[in-house]
Design a protein around this motif. Structure first.
Motif, PDB file in Angstrom:
ATOM      1  N   SER A  83     -10.012  11.372  -7.925  1.00 22.15           N
ATOM      2  CA  SER A  83      -9.826  12.760  -7.479  1.00 22.15           C
ATOM      3  C   SER A  83     -10.429  13.021  -6.105  1.00 22.15           C
ATOM      4  O   SER A  83     -10.071  14.005  -5.456  1.00 22.15           O
ATOM      5  N   THR A  84     -11.353  12.172  -5.653  1.00 21.83           N
ATOM      6  CA  THR A  84     -11.911  12.316  -4.302  1.00 21.83           C
ATOM      7  C   THR A  84     -11.674  11.069  -3.466  1.00 21.83           C
ATOM      8  O   THR A  84     -12.349  10.856  -2.458  1.00 21.83           O
ATOM      9  N   GLU A  85     -10.721  10.243  -3.904  1.00 20.33           N
ATOM     10  CA  GLU A  85     -10.412   9.033  -3.135  1.00 20.33           C
ATOM     11  C   GLU A  85      -9.793   9.424  -1.800  1.00 20.33           C
ATOM     12  O   GLU A  85      -8.812  10.166  -1.743  1.00 20.33           O
ATOM     13  N   VAL A  86     -10.378   8.947  -0.713  1.00 15.42           N
ATOM     14  CA  VAL A  86      -9.835   9.171   0.622  1.00 15.42           C
ATOM     15  C   VAL A  86      -9.520   7.809   1.234  1.00 15.42           C
ATOM     16  O   VAL A  86      -9.823   6.762   0.654  1.00 15.42           O
ATOM     17  N   LEU A  87      -8.916   7.816   2.405  1.00 11.30           N
ATOM     18  CA  LEU A  87      -8.475   6.553   2.997  1.00 11.30           C
ATOM     19  C   LEU A  87      -9.626   5.592   3.242  1.00 11.30           C
ATOM     20  O   LEU A  87      -9.482   4.378   3.084  1.00 11.30           O
ATOM     21  N   GLY A 119     -18.143   8.465  -4.996  1.00 12.77           N
ATOM     22  CA  GLY A 119     -17.585   7.126  -4.982  1.00 12.77           C
ATOM     23  C   GLY A 119     -16.070   7.101  -5.054  1.00 12.77           C
ATOM     24  O   GLY A 119     -15.469   6.088  -5.412  1.00 12.77           O
ATOM     25  N   GLY A 120     -15.429   8.215  -4.722  1.00 15.53           N
ATOM     26  CA  GLY A 120     -13.971   8.299  -4.805  1.00 15.53           C
ATOM     27  C   GLY A 120     -13.470   8.822  -6.140  1.00 15.53           C
ATOM     28  O   GLY A 120     -12.283   9.108  -6.292  1.00 15.53           O
ATOM     29  N   GLY A 121     -14.332   8.954  -7.110  1.00 18.01           N
ATOM     30  CA  GLY A 121     -13.938   9.440  -8.435  1.00 18.01           C
ATOM     31  C   GLY A 121     -14.227  10.929  -8.567  1.00 18.01           C
ATOM     32  O   GLY A 121     -14.567  11.597  -7.583  1.00 18.01           O
ATOM     33  N   PRO A 122     -14.129  11.463  -9.774  1.00 17.45           N
ATOM     34  CA  PRO A 122     -13.643  10.769 -10.979  1.00 17.45           C
ATOM     35  C   PRO A 122     -12.121  10.678 -11.019  1.00 17.45           C
ATOM     36  O   PRO A 122     -11.431  11.599 -10.578  1.00 17.45           O
ATOM     37  N   ILE A 129       0.836  -1.208   0.000  1.00 18.94           N
ATOM     38  CA  ILE A 129       0.000   0.000   0.000  1.00 18.94           C
ATOM     39  C   ILE A 129       0.869   1.256   0.000  1.00 18.94           C
ATOM     40  O   ILE A 129       0.509   2.274  -0.607  1.00 18.94           O
ATOM     41  N   PHE A 130       2.045   1.213   0.650  1.00 20.05           N
ATOM     42  CA  PHE A 130       2.927   2.376   0.641  1.00 20.05           C
ATOM     43  C   PHE A 130       3.545   2.608  -0.737  1.00 20.05           C
ATOM     44  O   PHE A 130       3.960   3.724  -1.060  1.00 20.05           O
ATOM     45  N   ALA A 131       3.608   1.551  -1.545  1.00 18.61           N
ATOM     46  CA  ALA A 131       4.130   1.687  -2.911  1.00 18.61           C
ATOM     47  C   ALA A 131       3.040   2.055  -3.910  1.00 18.61           C
ATOM     48  O   ALA A 131       3.334   2.324  -5.082  1.00 18.61           O
ATOM     49  N   ASP A 132       1.781   2.084  -3.464  1.00 23.62           N
ATOM     50  CA  ASP A 132       0.652   2.383  -4.344  1.00 23.62           C
ATOM     51  C   ASP A 132       0.440   3.899  -4.412  1.00 23.62           C
ATOM     52  O   ASP A 132       0.143   4.526  -3.385  1.00 23.62           O
ATOM     53  N   PRO A 133       0.567   4.522  -5.577  1.00 24.40           N
ATOM     54  CA  PRO A 133       0.358   5.975  -5.665  1.00 24.40           C
ATOM     55  C   PRO A 133      -1.065   6.397  -5.300  1.00 24.40           C
ATOM     56  O   PRO A 133      -1.277   7.526  -4.844  1.00 24.40           O
ATOM     57  N   VAL A 134      -2.032   5.492  -5.489  1.00 25.54           N
ATOM     58  CA  VAL A 134      -3.413   5.832  -5.125  1.00 25.54           C
ATOM     59  C   VAL A 134      -3.535   5.999  -3.614  1.00 25.54           C
ATOM     60  O   VAL A 134      -4.305   6.840  -3.137  1.00 25.54           O
ATOM     61  N   ALA A 143      -2.270   9.420  -2.836  1.00 26.54           N
ATOM     62  CA  ALA A 143      -3.254  10.405  -3.304  1.00 26.54           C
ATOM     63  C   ALA A 143      -4.439  10.456  -2.346  1.00 26.54           C
ATOM     64  O   ALA A 143      -4.935  11.541  -2.004  1.00 26.54           O
ATOM     65  N   SER A 144      -4.890   9.289  -1.894  1.00 30.56           N
ATOM     66  CA  SER A 144      -6.028   9.249  -0.962  1.00 30.56           C
ATOM     67  C   SER A 144      -5.649   9.861   0.381  1.00 30.56           C
ATOM     68  O   SER A 144      -6.481  10.510   1.032  1.00 30.56           O
ATOM     69  N   LEU A 145      -4.395   9.672   0.811  1.00 28.71           N
ATOM     70  CA  LEU A 145      -3.937  10.289   2.062  1.00 28.71           C
ATOM     71  C   LEU A 145      -3.939  11.816   1.939  1.00 28.71           C
ATOM     72  O   LEU A 145      -4.396  12.524   2.850  1.00 28.71           O
ATOM     73  N   TRP A 146      -3.447  12.336   0.801  1.00 30.32           N
ATOM     74  CA  TRP A 146      -3.461  13.783   0.578  1.00 30.32           C
ATOM     75  C   TRP A 146      -4.891  14.309   0.527  1.00 30.32           C
ATOM     76  O   TRP A 146      -5.200  15.343   1.128  1.00 30.32           O
ATOM     77  N   HIS A 147      -5.767  13.609  -0.178  1.00 31.72           N
ATOM     78  CA  HIS A 147      -7.166  14.039  -0.247  1.00 31.72           C
ATOM     79  C   HIS A 147      -7.815  14.022   1.140  1.00 31.72           C
ATOM     80  O   HIS A 147      -8.610  14.912   1.466  1.00 31.72           O
ATOM     81  N   THR A 148      -7.480  13.016   1.940  1.00 28.51           N
ATOM     82  CA  THR A 148      -8.026  12.934   3.299  1.00 28.51           C
ATOM     83  C   THR A 148      -7.572  14.117   4.135  1.00 28.51           C
ATOM     84  O   THR A 148      -8.374  14.723   4.856  1.00 28.51           O
ATOM     85  N   LEU A 149      -6.292  14.468   4.045  1.00 30.05           N
ATOM     86  CA  LEU A 149      -5.774  15.593   4.816  1.00 30.05           C
ATOM     87  C   LEU A 149      -6.395  16.907   4.350  1.00 30.05           C
ATOM     88  O   LEU A 149      -6.767  17.753   5.172  1.00 30.05           O
ATOM     89  N   TYR A 150      -6.522  17.088   3.031  1.00 32.42           N
ATOM     90  CA  TYR A 150      -7.150  18.313   2.515  1.00 32.42           C
ATOM     91  C   TYR A 150      -8.609  18.399   2.966  1.00 32.42           C
ATOM     92  O   TYR A 150      -9.045  19.434   3.494  1.00 32.42           O
TER      93      TYR A 150
END
Length: 298
Positions: free
Chosen positions: A252-256, A246-249, A65-70, A73-80
């Motif tokens: 772009s809205t994928e969170v943890l 649903g985390g898309g598109p 999971i740490f090697a997964d760019p998604v 991205a979901s961690l950044w979206h969660t923090l934002y």
């Protein structure tokens, strides 16, 4: 009373509180501790749940999971999503609390505003998601109003565009969550002694000076406590995001929370989903410990 009876009585008094607590502790253990320990165990297994005899995987799934760019991205979206929500929850809640605590507003109007401002708190996440999907759809009210005001020249697909989806979901969550701050800060405002403000008036202090040097310092314990709690709760928001985007598109809205859900129930990779859940648990525990320390400091 003999020494044996005194010892028995002392032991009985020491054990009695734990006997009273035992039903609650049993429920907490079955519904909270046991699932957490189980998920932690799954994160170190290959093909957890899917096989009867899963093998030990070590830190393999955490590395995946740490090697997964998604994931990042979901961690950044969660923090934002979380930070913006908490900041605006606090700001809007403070403004409305000051308004409702002001003597300049008619009492009847103040009561009406109090009911209106607290309305978002009465709706479930599903209802809030449906309301904002209707309002922000291309032919919805928001686009119509903005086009009539000349702010936008064409219809915006708020939840369907990667450029606006995360901001739209965050806005919906801000609208839904500010009443917690408003109610808590209003209670705090009503507990501040009036003598402080009367002394400030005598010294010729202006409104903004009283806000900075009296109101905010007096409310700071409440602000810190509610902000930490709101951060913990907002970081785990799932229904609002899942129903609206649903985390898309395109993630772009994928969170943890949605990332973990998809790993478990879309990809059926329950081991990596468990590892992701453990990461969320560790972040939440860190914030919880910080909250407890702040409470003890009070």
């Amino acid at each position: 009373m003999t020494r044996q009876k005194r010892s028995h009585h002392r032991l009985k008094r020491a054990v009695a509180p734990y006997l009273y607590l035992s039903p609650s502790l049993l429920i907490i253990g079955l519904l909270m501790l046991l699932p957490m320990v189980t998920v932690i165990g799954y994160s170190f297994q290959n093909s957890a749940v899917l096989r009867r005899d899963p093998s030990f995987a070590g830190l393999k799934h955490y590395q995946a999971i740490f090697a997964d760019p998604v994931f990042w991205a979901s961690l950044w979206h969660t923090l934002y999503f979380t930070c913006m929500s908490v900041v605006f929850h606090m700001t809007i809640g403070m403004v409305f609390a000051l308004m409702l605590n002001s003597d300049r507003i008619n009492p009847t109007l103040r009561n009406i505003l109090r009911v209106l401002y607290i309305l978002p708190w009465l709706f479930t996440a599903v209802i809030i998601a449906v309301i904002w999907r209707l309002l922000l759809e291309p032919n919805g009210v928001v686009n119509s109003v903005l086009m009539q005001m000349g702010i936008i020249g064409s219809k915006v697909e708020w939840f369907s565009s990667p450029a606006t989806a995360l901001h739209a979901v965050t806005f919906a969550n801000i609208w839904a969550g500010y009443p917690l701050f408003m109610v808590s800060l209003l209670a705090g405002l009503q507990g501040i002694p009036r003598d402080f403000y009367e002394a400030a008036d005598i010294d010729g202090a202006k409104a903004y000076q009283k806000l900075i040097f009296i109101t905010i310092p007096q409310l700071m314990p409440i602000i810190i406590s509610i902000s930490l709690l709101d951060f913990i709760w907002t970081m785990q928001v799932f229904p609002l995001i899942w129903i609206t985007t649903g985390g898309g598109p395109i993630y772009s809205t994928e969170v943890l929370s949605t990332y973990t859900y998809k790993l478990a129930f879309s990809s059926y990779n329950l081991s990596q989903a468990s590892a992701s859940a453990v990461v969320i648990l560790l972040i939440s525990l860190g914030l919880t410990l910080l909250y407890i320390r702040c409470q003890k400091a009070r």
